[in-house]
Design a protein around this motif. Structure first.
Motif, PDB file in Angstrom:
ATOM      1  N   ALA A 143      29.348  42.227  32.170  1.00 43.83           N
ATOM      2  CA  ALA A 143      30.008  40.801  32.276  1.00 43.83           C
ATOM      3  C   ALA A 143      31.298  41.178  32.959  1.00 43.83           C
ATOM      4  O   ALA A 143      31.935  40.368  33.670  1.00 43.83           O
ATOM      5  N   ALA A 144      32.161  41.974  32.240  1.00 43.32           N
ATOM      6  CA  ALA A 144      33.356  42.492  32.881  1.00 43.32           C
ATOM      7  C   ALA A 144      33.366  42.797  34.192  1.00 43.32           C
ATOM      8  O   ALA A 144      34.429  42.603  34.904  1.00 43.32           O
ATOM      9  N   ASP A 145      32.322  43.555  34.326  1.00 46.81           N
ATOM     10  CA  ASP A 145      32.292  44.302  35.905  1.00 46.81           C
ATOM     11  C   ASP A 145      32.060  42.981  37.021  1.00 46.81           C
ATOM     12  O   ASP A 145      32.723  43.191  37.974  1.00 46.81           O
ATOM     13  N   TYR A 146      31.265  42.227  36.332  1.00 44.75           N
ATOM     14  CA  TYR A 146      31.202  41.027  37.489  1.00 44.75           C
ATOM     15  C   TYR A 146      32.475  40.195  37.616  1.00 44.75           C
ATOM     16  O   TYR A 146      32.718  40.104  38.579  1.00 44.75           O
ATOM     17  N   PHE A 147      33.234  40.126  36.411  1.00 46.00           N
ATOM     18  CA  PHE A 147      34.664  39.356  36.667  1.00 46.00           C
ATOM     19  C   PHE A 147      35.333  40.243  37.557  1.00 46.00           C
ATOM     20  O   PHE A 147      36.392  39.548  38.127  1.00 46.00           O
ATOM     21  N   ARG A 148      35.353  41.560  37.426  1.00 42.05           N
ATOM     22  CA  ARG A 148      36.188  42.381  38.237  1.00 42.05           C
ATOM     23  C   ARG A 148      35.805  42.228  39.753  1.00 42.05           C
ATOM     24  O   ARG A 148      36.800  42.109  40.460  1.00 42.05           O
ATOM     25  N   GLN A 149      34.737  42.284  39.874  1.00 47.77           N
ATOM     26  CA  GLN A 149      34.073  41.969  41.365  1.00 47.77           C
ATOM     27  C   GLN A 149      34.684  40.570  42.004  1.00 47.77           C
ATOM     28  O   GLN A 149      34.925  40.439  42.992  1.00 47.77           O
ATOM     29  N   ALA A 150      34.332  39.407  41.040  1.00 48.77           N
ATOM     30  CA  ALA A 150      34.608  38.410  41.602  1.00 48.77           C
ATOM     31  C   ALA A 150      36.280  38.095  41.663  1.00 48.77           C
ATOM     32  O   ALA A 150      36.579  37.342  42.759  1.00 48.77           O
ATOM     33  N   SER A 151      36.909  38.724  41.009  1.00 48.24           N
ATOM     34  CA  SER A 151      38.376  38.594  41.016  1.00 48.24           C
ATOM     35  C   SER A 151      38.884  39.198  42.280  1.00 48.24           C
ATOM     36  O   SER A 151      39.807  38.633  42.943  1.00 48.24           O
ATOM     37  N   LEU A 152      38.268  40.333  42.642  1.00 47.06           N
ATOM     38  CA  LEU A 152      38.886  40.983  43.819  1.00 47.06           C
ATOM     39  C   LEU A 152      38.341  40.114  45.101  1.00 47.06           C
ATOM     40  O   LEU A 152      39.030  40.110  46.137  1.00 47.06           O
TER      41      LEU A 152
END
Length: 317
Positions: free
Chosen positions: A240-249
């Motif tokens: 989940a955190a890696d999804y949020f990282r990609q979405a943030s970028l």
């Protein structure tokens, strides 16, 4: 360069190019050169060699044509093979040159009701992976994107059990839907509707701190903090955190502070030498192993863990 990063670089091109780009900050000429090798050596080349002349892997969409009598779900079929190649960074042109989109449109049918492949079926997790794979390959998955907009539940997320009447979202289904919609939005620019759907799905997870029950604040289940690679369709806080990282970028937004507790779990799982240990992998038949056995330092989990923590620590005051 530290010892951990030297260890990470001694790896398959599918992993090494991401280390070069995301952890070491190498210029594009370096990591793009490594990424270009994914289709001709190592994991990527081996998996490409397993594609059938009909465009499928193992003769099936979600399951292989001949299901093995083994514990767990087999991971050799088309959906999971495409997911791996996409996540490893294979150039989609390799599969387009093989006519994969058209071959799957003509030959691949879902085990559920014999539905055409790029139209999806009823399972949110399978459909989320298919949206991502289709957007990556340039297939027309617009109908499946609309399906997600229509099947969003009142609390903002999704649940594969909607066919049984569920009106409450699940962590697994919501994350897989979000990952698919994000790949679609990155590839196409998205729409107001897809961006709104992602925001509402993200809010579902963020209100729960990525791993807690909204009703009690207790952890939803042990699987939420169980870290193992490959992720497959399963939820965990690192996935989940890696999804949020990609979405943030992509969205140019800062990390949400409601992730802090989950990020602490990820940080606490880091070993003194800077690595993360492999959990118990999800059982099932595979083409070949791409990571270590449980309990050993995992290069894949270390890449993901180091990457999300670097993003978090660089952007959260």
């Amino acid at each position: 360069m530290n010892v951990r990063d030297e260890w990470l670089l001694d790896s398959d091109p599918a992993l090494r190019w991401q280390v070069e780009r995301d952890l070491l900050g190498e210029p594009p000429r370096v990591w793009e050169g490594t990424r270009g090798r994914v289709g001709v050596e190592g994991f990527g080349a081996r998996l490409l060699a397993s594609q059938g002349v009909d465009g499928q892997w193992a003769g099936g969409a979600y399951f292989p044509k001949d299901r093995p009598d083994v514990q767990g779900q087999p991971w050799t079929a088309t959906t999971w093979s495409l997911e791996a190649l996409r996540e490893w960074g294979l150039d989609a042109a390799v599969l387009r040159e093989r006519g994969t989109v058209e071959l799957l449109a003509g030959n691949c049918r879902w085990e559920y009701d014999d539905l055409p492949y790029w139209g999806g079926e009823v399972d949110c997790c399978a459909n989320g992976v298919t949206v991502a794979n289709g957007a990556w390959l340039g297939a027309d998955v617009s109908g499946l994107v609309e399906w997600f907009l229509e099947h969003r539940l009142p609390d903002g997320g999704w649940n594969c059990a909607w066919v049984e009447g569920s009106r409450r979202s699940s962590f697994h289904s919501t994350l897989n839907a979000l990952k698919g919609l994000l790949v679609h939005d990155i590839a196409t620019g998205g729409t107001d509707d897809t961006r709104a759907a992602r925001q509402q799905g993200q809010e579902y997870l963020l209100r729960r701190g990525l791993y807690r029950r909204l009703s009690t604040g207790e952890p939803v289940a042990p699987w939420a903090t169980h870290l193992t690679y490959p992720f497959r369709w399963y939820y965990n806080v690192l996935n989940a955190a890696d999804y949020f990282r990609q979405a943030s970028l992509h969205d140019n937004t800062p990390p949400d502070p409601r992730m802090a507790d989950a990020m602490n779990h990820i940080r606490d799982a880091r070993q003194p030498d800077g690595t993360w240990l492999q959990g118990s992998p999800h059982a099932g038949q595979v083409w070949f192993d791409v990571d270590v056995q449980a309990g050993r330092p995992s290069k894949w989990l270390t890449l993901y863990g180091a990457r999300v923590l670097a993003w978090w620590e660089e952007n959260v005051v």
